[in-house]
Motif scaffolding. Structure first.
Motif, short mmCIF file in Angstrom:
data_model
loop_
_atom_site.label_atom_id
_atom_site.label_comp_id
_atom_site.label_asym_id
_atom_site.label_seq_id
_atom_site.Cartn_x
_atom_site.Cartn_y
_atom_site.Cartn_z
N UNK A 3 -9.96 -18.84 2.92
CA UNK A 3 -10.88 -19.98 2.81
C UNK A 3 -11.22 -20.32 1.37
N UNK A 4 -11.42 -19.29 0.53
CA UNK A 4 -11.84 -19.54 -0.84
C UNK A 4 -10.69 -20.00 -1.72
N UNK A 5 -9.47 -19.54 -1.43
CA UNK A 5 -8.31 -20.07 -2.14
C UNK A 5 -8.13 -21.54 -1.80
N UNK A 51 -20.31 -29.26 -3.68
CA UNK A 51 -21.50 -28.41 -3.79
C UNK A 51 -21.34 -27.46 -4.97
N UNK A 52 -20.22 -26.75 -5.03
CA UNK A 52 -20.04 -25.77 -6.11
C UNK A 52 -19.98 -26.42 -7.49
N UNK A 53 -19.26 -27.51 -7.61
CA UNK A 53 -19.15 -28.17 -8.91
C UNK A 53 -20.51 -28.69 -9.36
N UNK A 54 -21.25 -29.29 -8.44
CA UNK A 54 -22.54 -29.88 -8.81
C UNK A 54 -23.56 -28.79 -9.13
N UNK A 102 -23.17 -22.98 3.90
CA UNK A 102 -21.71 -23.14 3.97
C UNK A 102 -20.98 -21.81 3.83
N UNK A 103 -21.71 -20.76 3.44
CA UNK A 103 -21.09 -19.44 3.30
C UNK A 103 -20.21 -19.32 2.07
N UNK A 104 -20.53 -20.08 1.04
CA UNK A 104 -19.74 -20.01 -0.19
C UNK A 104 -20.04 -18.69 -0.91
N UNK A 105 -19.08 -18.21 -1.69
CA UNK A 105 -19.29 -16.94 -2.40
C UNK A 105 -20.39 -17.05 -3.46
N UNK A 106 -21.05 -15.94 -3.72
CA UNK A 106 -22.14 -15.92 -4.69
C UNK A 106 -21.64 -16.29 -6.09
N UNK A 107 -20.45 -15.85 -6.45
CA UNK A 107 -19.89 -16.17 -7.77
C UNK A 107 -19.27 -17.56 -7.70
N UNK A 108 -19.82 -18.47 -8.48
CA UNK A 108 -19.35 -19.85 -8.47
C UNK A 108 -18.12 -19.97 -9.36
N UNK A 109 -16.99 -20.27 -8.73
CA UNK A 109 -15.73 -20.37 -9.48
C UNK A 109 -15.69 -21.55 -10.44
N UNK A 110 -16.64 -22.48 -10.32
CA UNK A 110 -16.66 -23.64 -11.21
C UNK A 110 -17.57 -23.44 -12.42
#
Length: 188
Positions: A3-5, A51-54, A102-110
């Motif tokens: 999912x994260x890839x 969400x992550x980028x913002x 949304x269950x996104x990972x704690x570490x923001x890849x952006x």
């Protein structure tokens, strides 16, 4: 592909659609209510990437705005920068709630991704010794880039996002960024 890839590829695709080469409102408008943890939602790839980028863009802007009370030239600029800071803090509350749901990972890849409108730690360090009108001009330039990119990204969310609260927040982002773009002239 997990999912994260898939999310990372979606984020890169979203950025590519906006023509970005690097992939490595009203001021007093209230933000939407925080997201309920029990609300059922389906987040699409665009929603997740937006969400992550913002979140990353908003978080990285705040240290620059933290300098305004001591570095800015006068009441008008200080007031405008304080409004922009409060707006972004409110947005972050809602974005982080959506992020969690949304269950996104704690570490923001952006975080730290070089892209238009992303304030960098180096830019904050460059602004720190500036005072008065020189500081205000520097911050206004960074805010213009941040607002322009925010409108572009939120527009993509509005076109391709599927989660209703995320899309509604993107609409508020477009409105607020356009409002503040128009108000930047107050300090130049």
């Amino acid at each position: 592909m997990n999912r994260y890839s898939s999310l990372a590829l979606t984020g890169c695709a979203l950025i590519s659609l906006l023509g970005v080469s690097a992939c490595g409102g009203e001021p007093a408008t209230p933000a939407p209510a925080p997201v309920s943890a029990t609300a059922a939602a389906v987040f699409g790839g665009t929603d997740l990437a937006w969400i992550e980028i913002t979140v990353a863009m908003d978080e990285q802007l705040l240290p620059l705005l933290d300098l305004a009370p001591t570095n800015s030239s006068g009441p008008a600029a200080k007031s405008l920068f304080a409004e922009v800071k409060a707006l972004h803090e409110d947005e972050l509350t809602n974005l982080r709630a959506l992020h969690t749901e949304a269950g996104l990972p704690a570490e923001n890849q952006h975080k730290g991704m070089p892209m238009p409108g992303m304030v960098t730690p180096e830019q904050v360090a460059e602004a720190a010794p500036l005072k008065g009108a020189e500081f205000d001009t520097f911050v206004a330039e960074k805010l213009k880039a941040h607002f322009d990119q925010g409108v572009n990204l939120a527009g993509s969310e509005g076109k391709a996002g599927v989660e209703p609260r995320t899309r509604a927040l993107a609409e508020k982002v477009i409105s607020s960024r356009r409002t503040y773009l128009a108000r930047l002239g107050e300090i130049s």
